[in-house]
Design a protein around this motif. Structure first.
Motif, PDB file in Angstrom:
ATOM      1  N   THR A   5       2.102  14.663  -8.748  1.00 53.36           N
ATOM      2  CA  THR A   5       2.744  15.951  -8.471  1.00 53.36           C
ATOM      3  C   THR A   5       3.976  16.187  -9.332  1.00 53.36           C
ATOM      4  OG1 THR A   5       4.121  14.989  -6.708  1.00 53.36           O
ATOM      5  CG2 THR A   5       1.963  15.876  -6.074  1.00 53.36           C
ATOM      6  N   ARG A   6       4.477  15.110  -9.950  1.00 53.81           N
ATOM      7  CA  ARG A   6       5.722  15.165 -10.741  1.00 53.81           C
ATOM      8  C   ARG A   6       6.850  15.752  -9.884  1.00 53.81           C
ATOM      9  NH1 ARG A   6       4.214  17.807 -16.437  1.00 53.81           N
ATOM     10  NH2 ARG A   6       6.289  17.011 -16.946  1.00 53.81           N
ATOM     11  N   ASN A   7       6.879  15.273  -8.647  1.00 57.42           N
ATOM     12  CA  ASN A   7       7.850  15.751  -7.662  1.00 57.42           C
ATOM     13  C   ASN A   7       8.471  14.545  -6.988  1.00 57.42           C
ATOM     14  OD1 ASN A   7       9.048  16.717  -5.181  1.00 57.42           O
ATOM     15  ND2 ASN A   7       7.970  18.640  -5.535  1.00 57.42           N
ATOM     16  N   ALA A   8       9.803  14.450  -7.050  1.00 55.23           N
ATOM     17  CA  ALA A   8      10.503  13.282  -6.511  1.00 55.23           C
ATOM     18  C   ALA A   8      10.472  13.221  -4.993  1.00 55.23           C
ATOM     19  CB  ALA A   8      11.957  13.292  -6.991  1.00 55.23           C
ATOM     20  N   LEU A   9      10.149  14.325  -4.323  1.00 54.18           N
ATOM     21  CA  LEU A   9      10.152  14.351  -2.864  1.00 54.18           C
ATOM     22  C   LEU A   9       8.765  14.136  -2.267  1.00 54.18           C
ATOM     23  CD1 LEU A   9      12.550  17.380  -2.238  1.00 54.18           C
ATOM     24  CD2 LEU A   9      13.091  14.953  -2.107  1.00 54.18           C
ATOM     25  N   ALA A  10       7.764  13.972  -3.113  1.00 53.95           N
ATOM     26  CA  ALA A  10       6.394  13.830  -2.615  1.00 53.95           C
ATOM     27  C   ALA A  10       6.165  12.434  -2.053  1.00 53.95           C
ATOM     28  CB  ALA A  10       5.401  14.106  -3.738  1.00 53.95           C
ATOM     29  N   SER A  11       5.533  12.389  -0.897  1.00 55.17           N
ATOM     30  CA  SER A  11       5.105  11.131  -0.292  1.00 55.17           C
ATOM     31  C   SER A  11       4.067  11.470   0.772  1.00 55.17           C
ATOM     32  CB  SER A  11       6.282  10.377   0.347  1.00 55.17           C
ATOM     33  OG  SER A  11       6.674  10.978   1.557  1.00 55.17           O
ATOM     34  N   PRO A  12       3.185  10.528   1.117  1.00 58.29           N
ATOM     35  CA  PRO A  12       2.166  10.813   2.132  1.00 58.29           C
ATOM     36  C   PRO A  12       2.757  11.265   3.463  1.00 58.29           C
ATOM     37  CG  PRO A  12       1.600   8.826   0.946  1.00 58.29           C
ATOM     38  CD  PRO A  12       2.981   9.215   0.484  1.00 58.29           C
ATOM     39  N   HIS A  13       3.957  10.782   3.815  1.00 59.18           N
ATOM     40  CA  HIS A  13       4.553  11.172   5.090  1.00 59.18           C
ATOM     41  C   HIS A  13       5.147  12.572   5.007  1.00 59.18           C
ATOM     42  CE1 HIS A  13       6.310  10.448   9.048  1.00 59.18           C
ATOM     43  NE2 HIS A  13       7.412  11.017   8.590  1.00 59.18           N
ATOM     44  N   VAL A  14       5.897  12.852   3.948  1.00 60.26           N
ATOM     45  CA  VAL A  14       6.550  14.157   3.818  1.00 60.26           C
ATOM     46  C   VAL A  14       5.519  15.272   3.684  1.00 60.26           C
ATOM     47  CG1 VAL A  14       8.069  15.543   2.353  1.00 60.26           C
ATOM     48  CG2 VAL A  14       8.633  13.166   2.829  1.00 60.26           C
ATOM     49  N   LEU A  15       4.392  15.004   3.016  1.00 58.38           N
ATOM     50  CA  LEU A  15       3.373  16.025   2.795  1.00 58.38           C
ATOM     51  C   LEU A  15       2.344  16.106   3.913  1.00 58.38           C
ATOM     52  CD1 LEU A  15       2.723  15.717  -1.037  1.00 58.38           C
ATOM     53  CD2 LEU A  15       4.412  17.076   0.190  1.00 58.38           C
ATOM     54  N   VAL A  35      -7.939  12.301 -13.476  1.00 57.57           N
ATOM     55  CA  VAL A  35      -6.870  11.373 -13.096  1.00 57.57           C
ATOM     56  C   VAL A  35      -6.247  11.792 -11.774  1.00 57.57           C
ATOM     57  CG1 VAL A  35      -4.581  10.501 -13.732  1.00 57.57           C
ATOM     58  CG2 VAL A  35      -6.375  10.667 -15.454  1.00 57.57           C
ATOM     59  N   ARG A  36      -6.005  13.083 -11.604  1.00 60.62           N
ATOM     60  CA  ARG A  36      -5.398  13.566 -10.361  1.00 60.62           C
ATOM     61  C   ARG A  36      -6.316  13.330  -9.167  1.00 60.62           C
ATOM     62  NH1 ARG A  36      -3.059  17.661 -13.877  1.00 60.62           N
ATOM     63  NH2 ARG A  36      -0.789  17.568 -13.666  1.00 60.62           N
ATOM     64  N   ILE A  37      -7.608  13.565  -9.338  1.00 63.85           N
ATOM     65  CA  ILE A  37      -8.550  13.350  -8.239  1.00 63.85           C
ATOM     66  C   ILE A  37      -8.597  11.871  -7.854  1.00 63.85           C
ATOM     67  CG2 ILE A  37     -10.998  13.372  -7.617  1.00 63.85           C
ATOM     68  CD1 ILE A  37     -11.274  15.965  -9.168  1.00 63.85           C
ATOM     69  N   LEU A  38      -8.663  10.990  -8.849  1.00 63.10           N
ATOM     70  CA  LEU A  38      -8.709   9.550  -8.575  1.00 63.10           C
ATOM     71  C   LEU A  38      -7.439   9.089  -7.866  1.00 63.10           C
ATOM     72  CD1 LEU A  38     -10.292   8.192 -11.879  1.00 63.10           C
ATOM     73  CD2 LEU A  38     -11.373   8.367  -9.639  1.00 63.10           C
ATOM     74  N   CYS A  39      -6.292   9.578  -8.312  1.00 66.64           N
ATOM     75  CA  CYS A  39      -5.024   9.213  -7.652  1.00 66.64           C
ATOM     76  C   CYS A  39      -4.998   9.715  -6.217  1.00 66.64           C
ATOM     77  CB  CYS A  39      -3.841   9.779  -8.432  1.00 66.64           C
ATOM     78  SG  CYS A  39      -3.496   8.930  -9.985  1.00 66.64           S
ATOM     79  N   ALA A  40      -5.472  10.950  -6.007  1.00 70.27           N
ATOM     80  CA  ALA A  40      -5.489  11.506  -4.657  1.00 70.27           C
ATOM     81  C   ALA A  40      -6.393  10.675  -3.739  1.00 70.27           C
ATOM     82  CB  ALA A  40      -5.968  12.952  -4.691  1.00 70.27           C
ATOM     83  N   GLY A  67       0.808  -1.215   0.000  1.00 72.09           N
ATOM     84  CA  GLY A  67       0.000   0.000   0.000  1.00 72.09           C
ATOM     85  C   GLY A  67       0.840   1.264   0.000  1.00 72.09           C
ATOM     86  N   LEU A  68       1.891   1.302   0.811  1.00 69.63           N
ATOM     87  CA  LEU A  68       2.746   2.487   0.874  1.00 69.63           C
ATOM     88  C   LEU A  68       3.537   2.676  -0.413  1.00 69.63           C
ATOM     89  CD1 LEU A  68       4.086   2.309   4.542  1.00 69.63           C
ATOM     90  CD2 LEU A  68       2.322   3.816   3.620  1.00 69.63           C
ATOM     91  N   GLY A  69       4.025   1.572  -0.985  1.00 67.67           N
ATOM     92  CA  GLY A  69       4.763   1.676  -2.240  1.00 67.67           C
ATOM     93  C   GLY A  69       3.906   2.249  -3.358  1.00 67.67           C
ATOM     94  N   LEU A  70       2.664   1.785  -3.448  1.00 70.02           N
ATOM     95  CA  LEU A  70       1.759   2.294  -4.468  1.00 70.02           C
ATOM     96  C   LEU A  70       1.367   3.745  -4.199  1.00 70.02           C
ATOM     97  CD1 LEU A  70      -0.559  -0.812  -4.890  1.00 70.02           C
ATOM     98  CD2 LEU A  70       1.114   0.027  -6.532  1.00 70.02           C
ATOM     99  N   ALA A  71       1.092   4.075  -2.932  1.00 68.60           N
ATOM    100  CA  ALA A  71       0.695   5.447  -2.591  1.00 68.60           C
ATOM    101  C   ALA A  71       1.803   6.438  -2.929  1.00 68.60           C
ATOM    102  CB  ALA A  71       0.340   5.528  -1.105  1.00 68.60           C
ATOM    103  N   GLY A  72       3.046   6.089  -2.598  1.00 68.82           N
ATOM    104  CA  GLY A  72       4.155   6.975  -2.918  1.00 68.82           C
ATOM    105  C   GLY A  72       4.343   7.153  -4.413  1.00 68.82           C
ATOM    106  N   SER A  73       4.210   6.065  -5.173  1.00 68.84           N
ATOM    107  CA  SER A  73       4.368   6.145  -6.625  1.00 68.84           C
ATOM    108  C   SER A  73       3.274   7.009  -7.250  1.00 68.84           C
ATOM    109  CB  SER A  73       4.328   4.738  -7.236  1.00 68.84           C
ATOM    110  OG  SER A  73       5.393   3.951  -6.760  1.00 68.84           O
ATOM    111  N   LEU A  74       2.033   6.822  -6.801  1.00 75.47           N
ATOM    112  CA  LEU A  74       0.934   7.625  -7.335  1.00 75.47           C
ATOM    113  C   LEU A  74       1.126   9.100  -7.035  1.00 75.47           C
ATOM    114  CD1 LEU A  74      -2.129   5.383  -6.370  1.00 75.47           C
ATOM    115  CD2 LEU A  74      -1.268   5.810  -8.666  1.00 75.47           C
ATOM    116  N   LEU A  75       1.518   9.419  -5.806  1.00 77.00           N
ATOM    117  CA  LEU A  75       1.670  10.817  -5.416  1.00 77.00           C
ATOM    118  C   LEU A  75       2.807  11.486  -6.181  1.00 77.00           C
ATOM    119  CD1 LEU A  75       0.233  12.741  -3.556  1.00 77.00           C
ATOM    120  CD2 LEU A  75       1.835  12.150  -1.745  1.00 77.00           C
ATOM    121  N   GLN A  76       3.924  10.791  -6.358  1.00 81.34           N
ATOM    122  CA  GLN A  76       5.031  11.354  -7.111  1.00 81.34           C
ATOM    123  C   GLN A  76       4.686  11.527  -8.585  1.00 81.34           C
ATOM    124  OE1 GLN A  76       8.696   9.231  -6.365  1.00 81.34           O
ATOM    125  NE2 GLN A  76       8.474   9.408  -4.150  1.00 81.34           N
ATOM    126  N   ALA A  77       3.879  10.608  -9.119  1.00 87.77           N
ATOM    127  CA  ALA A  77       3.471  10.724 -10.515  1.00 87.77           C
ATOM    128  C   ALA A  77       2.534  11.907 -10.728  1.00 87.77           C
ATOM    129  CB  ALA A  77       2.799   9.432 -10.969  1.00 87.77           C
TER     130      ALA A  77
END
Length: 323
Positions: free
Chosen positions: A76-86, A227-232, A64-74
């Motif tokens: 936001t197109r930001n390499a530092l984005a993750s549910p924990h950092v944000l 797409v962004r809403i569904l990913c979020a 779950g965390l691996g997928l969540a991080g990949s979706l969020l980075q995709a």
């Protein structure tokens, strides 16, 4: 394609090894798989009733965390984005802490509270960083997340102070722990992770188009806002469910997507997303084994181990982006 097949094969072998470590290693009692389901001796009971559900929860959390991080980075197109950092994890954790402490008498569903906290913190980061208007830089997005995370952590500490009886359990919960997982926890967690997994795989091709930029994606007929809403929503659901059951596990969703892209040598999310899920499982299972090894025969919360691994990685990524 040969490289991708080799990467997946090695990852599956690493997953099996990590599962074996998590299931049988570092126990005061000798453990074995023989007589697992029919035996009533100490070894069989520990493996069947304690280690096996714990191992499965670790694997589900990692996926779950691996997928969540990949979706969020995709998105936001930001390499530092993750549910924990944000601050998404911290928002979910705060609301769970409130439901366990200050609002306990209202008996609010923990998962509902976690989703509400995750959605609220995610929306605040979006507003503070200007991401909803397409004006967010990488630094601004991360700074907004870090500031909000600090505020939410302080509020969680306040909730602990207001309820001394639940203070220890809330602190342990926020540290992220898989201790005491049962088959009931497995049954409660796997449907949410499965939904997030299926949703992520469906969105893999749209995410590839999204990486071309908004104008190119629009020209190809992609509804980027949808797409962004569904990913979020998928990120919020995955993060909230995981926080509900094991607490806030930091940095897994930051490390894993980078590792998946580096191993594959490409940014095709049809390959990156499944690999990120598998790598997340590997990292969580290994962290669980290490958490028992460090202070054997006692154990640390697994969130401390992932933080020790992830914090230097985050600093490295920050330094690399500044260059």
């Amino acid at each position: 394609m040969k490289r991708a097949l080799l990467v997946y094969l090695v990852t599956l072998l690493a997953l099996l090894f990590a599962a074996w470590l998590s299931l049988l290693a570092f126990s005061p009692h000798p453990l074995m798989l023989s007589g697992l389901w029919g035996g009533e001796d100490m070894s069989a009971m520990i493996v069947r009733d304690i280690r096996l559900p714990r191992m499965l929860v670790c694997a589900l959390v990692g996926v779950g965390l691996g997928l969540a991080g990949s979706l969020l980075q995709a998105v936001t197109r930001n390499a530092l984005a993750s549910p924990h950092v944000l601050g998404i994890n911290q928002g979910a954790g705060l609301f769970v802490a409130l439901s366990l402490g200050v609002l306990q008498r209202w008996q609010l569903p923990t998962l509902v509270m976690a989703c509400a906290g995750a959605m609220l913190s995610g929306a605040l980061v979006l507003l503070l960083s200007g991401l909803h208007r397409g004006r967010a830089s990488g630094v601004r997005l991360v700074l907004s997340g870090v500031a909000l995370s600090s505020l939410l952590a302080a509020m969680t500490d306040g909730a602990v102070i207001l309820n001394d009886e639940l203070g220890v359990s809330i602190v342990a919960f926020m540290a992220g722990s898989v201790d005491g997982m049962t088959w009931q926890d497995v049954a409660g967690l796997w449907p949410w992770v499965l939904c997030a997994t299926l949703g992520a795989l469906v969105l893999a091709h749209p995410l590839n188009l999204l990486q071309l930029g908004n104008e190119a994606a629009h020209a190809l007929g992609l509804k980027t806002h949808t797409v962004r809403i569904l990913c979020a929503l998928l990120v919020v659901v995955a993060a909230a469910a995981i926080v509900t059951y094991v607490g806030a596990i930091p940095f897994v969703c930051l490390i894993v997507p980078h590792t998946a892209r580096a191993l594959l040598g490409r940014q095709d999310y049809r390959l990156v997303l499944p690999l990120a899920g598998l790598l997340g499982g590997v990292l969580m299972l290994l962290s669980d084994a290490v958490s028992r090894l460090i202070s054997y025969p006692f154990e640390l919360p697994v969130g401390i181990v992932t933080a020790l691994i992830g914090a230097p990685f985050f600093l490295y990524l920050t330094w690399k982006q500044r260059r």
